[in-house]
Scaffold this motif. Sequence first.
Motif, mmCIF file in Angstrom:
data_model
loop_
_atom_site.group_PDB
_atom_site.id
_atom_site.type_symbol
_atom_site.label_atom_id
_atom_site.label_comp_id
_atom_site.label_asym_id
_atom_site.label_seq_id
_atom_site.Cartn_x
_atom_site.Cartn_y
_atom_site.Cartn_z
ATOM 1 N N THR A 20 19.761 38.002 37.960
ATOM 2 C CA THR A 20 21.101 37.520 38.076
ATOM 3 C C THR A 20 21.300 37.567 39.285
ATOM 4 O OG1 THR A 20 21.388 40.071 38.061
ATOM 5 C CG2 THR A 20 21.366 39.015 35.873
ATOM 6 N N SER A 21 22.376 36.629 39.656
ATOM 7 C CA SER A 21 23.038 36.282 40.485
ATOM 8 C C SER A 21 23.818 37.357 41.079
ATOM 9 C CB SER A 21 23.712 34.436 40.362
ATOM 10 O OG SER A 21 24.710 35.302 40.019
ATOM 11 N N VAL A 22 24.406 37.137 42.226
ATOM 12 C CA VAL A 22 25.225 37.736 42.821
ATOM 13 C C VAL A 22 27.114 37.228 42.096
ATOM 14 C CG1 VAL A 22 24.495 37.980 45.447
ATOM 15 C CG2 VAL A 22 25.857 36.121 44.663
ATOM 16 N N ILE A 51 32.307 33.801 46.505
ATOM 17 C CA ILE A 51 31.015 34.464 46.638
ATOM 18 C C ILE A 51 30.876 34.921 47.634
ATOM 19 C CG2 ILE A 51 29.166 33.452 46.061
ATOM 20 C CD1 ILE A 51 30.526 31.503 44.459
ATOM 21 N N PRO A 52 29.759 36.210 48.034
ATOM 22 C CA PRO A 52 29.909 37.202 46.528
ATOM 23 C C PRO A 52 31.596 37.915 46.168
ATOM 24 C CG PRO A 52 28.837 38.396 48.756
ATOM 25 C CD PRO A 52 29.344 36.932 49.008
ATOM 26 N N ALA A 53 31.610 38.195 45.154
ATOM 27 C CA ALA A 53 32.940 38.664 44.885
ATOM 28 C C ALA A 53 32.815 40.273 45.357
ATOM 29 C CB ALA A 53 32.740 38.476 43.056
ATOM 30 N N LYS A 54 33.953 40.648 45.932
ATOM 31 C CA LYS A 54 34.062 41.949 46.603
ATOM 32 C C LYS A 54 34.072 43.442 45.506
ATOM 33 C CE LYS A 54 35.815 40.204 50.760
ATOM 34 N NZ LYS A 54 37.250 40.277 51.593
ATOM 35 N N THR A 56 29.840 48.072 44.302
ATOM 36 C CA THR A 56 28.209 47.823 43.587
ATOM 37 C C THR A 56 28.162 48.617 42.390
ATOM 38 O OG1 THR A 56 28.422 48.425 46.322
ATOM 39 C CG2 THR A 56 25.965 48.689 44.650
ATOM 40 N N LYS A 57 28.688 49.537 41.900
ATOM 41 C CA LYS A 57 28.505 50.450 40.376
ATOM 42 C C LYS A 57 28.403 49.614 39.731
ATOM 43 C CE LYS A 57 27.443 55.262 41.811
ATOM 44 N NZ LYS A 57 28.058 56.398 41.236
ATOM 45 N N ILE A 58 30.123 48.649 39.899
ATOM 46 C CA ILE A 58 30.171 48.001 38.893
ATOM 47 C C ILE A 58 29.300 46.883 38.573
ATOM 48 C CG2 ILE A 58 32.557 45.843 38.150
ATOM 49 C CD1 ILE A 58 32.694 49.827 37.705
ATOM 50 N N ALA A 59 29.537 46.259 39.695
ATOM 51 C CA ALA A 59 28.607 44.312 39.774
ATOM 52 C C ALA A 59 27.197 44.419 39.028
ATOM 53 C CB ALA A 59 28.692 44.001 41.498
#
Length: 345
Positions: free
Chosen positions: A234-236, A262-265, A268-271
Motif C-alpha cells: 500500500t502507498s502512503v 501527500i502524505p496526508a497528515k 499513524t494508527k488511523i493511517a
Amino acid sequence: MKIGILFGGSSNEHEVSVVSASSIIKNIDKEKYEIIPIYLDKKNNFYIWEKEVNEIDILQFGKLPEELKKVTNPFEYLKEFDLIFIMIHGKNGEDGIFSSILSFLNIPYVGNAPASSLITMDKILTKEILERNNIKTSPYIYFSIYNNEYVYKDKIINKKELYDIIISKLTFPLFIKPANSGSSLGITKVKDAEDLDEAIEIALKVDHRILIESEIKGREIECGVLEKDGELLTSVLGEVLSAEEFYSYTSKYTNSESATIIPAKIDTKIAKKIQETAMNAFRILDCHTYSRCDFFLTNDYKIILNEINTIPGFTEISMYPKLFAASGISYKELIDILINNSLNK
C-alpha cells in the motif's frame, strides 16, 4: 518486448484516458520495451498512433492524438503483442470488457481480471459486497428503471413512492450516482427533495441503475494498492482538497484550485487502519495488479470506503502514481512493476 498501450474508446472518460496513456508513453523505458500506442476513437475504431514514440509528449486535457493509421483487423493485430497495457478508464476498459477479450485471445495485459473489474465498476455491487464483509460504506439505497418503471428491490413503484423511500431512509444532502461510471461523471449533490428530479435525470443519462448515498462529512483520503513480487503493497495516504463542493469531474481535471496533500497528515494508527482496509477490500473483491481506494475519514475517525478504481488515472498529476512516488516508487519504476507482475500472473 512488444507492448501495446491501449487507450481512448467509447467511454465518457475518453479524454482522461488519452492523458493517462500519453503520460505512460512519455515515461516508459523505451530502451527496454518496443512501444506501440493503440488509440480507439469514440466509436471504438482501432488506430495506430504513428508518431515517433520518443517525440510523444503528454497531451493536454481535451487534445486527441493525430497521425493515425486505421487497424482493419484489430483482434488479429493484438495477437502480435507480448503485452497490452489497458489504459481505458470507465466503459469497455475498467469494467472488464477488454480484459475479457484479451483473456479469450490469451494475450497478457496490465489490468484487473474481468470479474473483479466488472464488480468494482458497479458501485452498487461493490457496496453490497463490502458491507457484507464488514467494510463500512456510506448509507445508501438504489433503484433501477426498466421499461420506464421504477424498480426498488423486488417491487415496481412510482416516483412518489421512490421519493418517500429516499426521504425516509437517507439524510440530505445526498449524492445521486450512476451505478457504472468513473471520474465522478453523472454525479450530482442534492441538498433537498426539490432537486431530485434533475439529479436523477443526469445520472440516468449514464446508467439505468442509480445509487443514492447520504453525504459523509469528513476528509477525502486515497490509498494505492500494488502487487509486487507476489506481495501486496500500500502507498502512503493522500488527501484531496476539492475546489468544489465535491471532487467532481471538473474539479479533478480542469479546476486548478483543487489540490492534494501527500502524505496526508493523519495519525499513524488511523493511517495503518486505512491501508489495511484498502488491502482487505482488494482481496475481498479479488482484485489483481493494482487499484486505488478512496475513503472518507470522519471527524470521529470512522473509516468509510467510498470507491475502488481498478484502472486509476495515470497522468503525472494523478493520485495513484503520486502516492507511490511519495512511497519511494518512481513513475517509471511503477510502470515496470505493473508490466512484470502482469507477465508473471
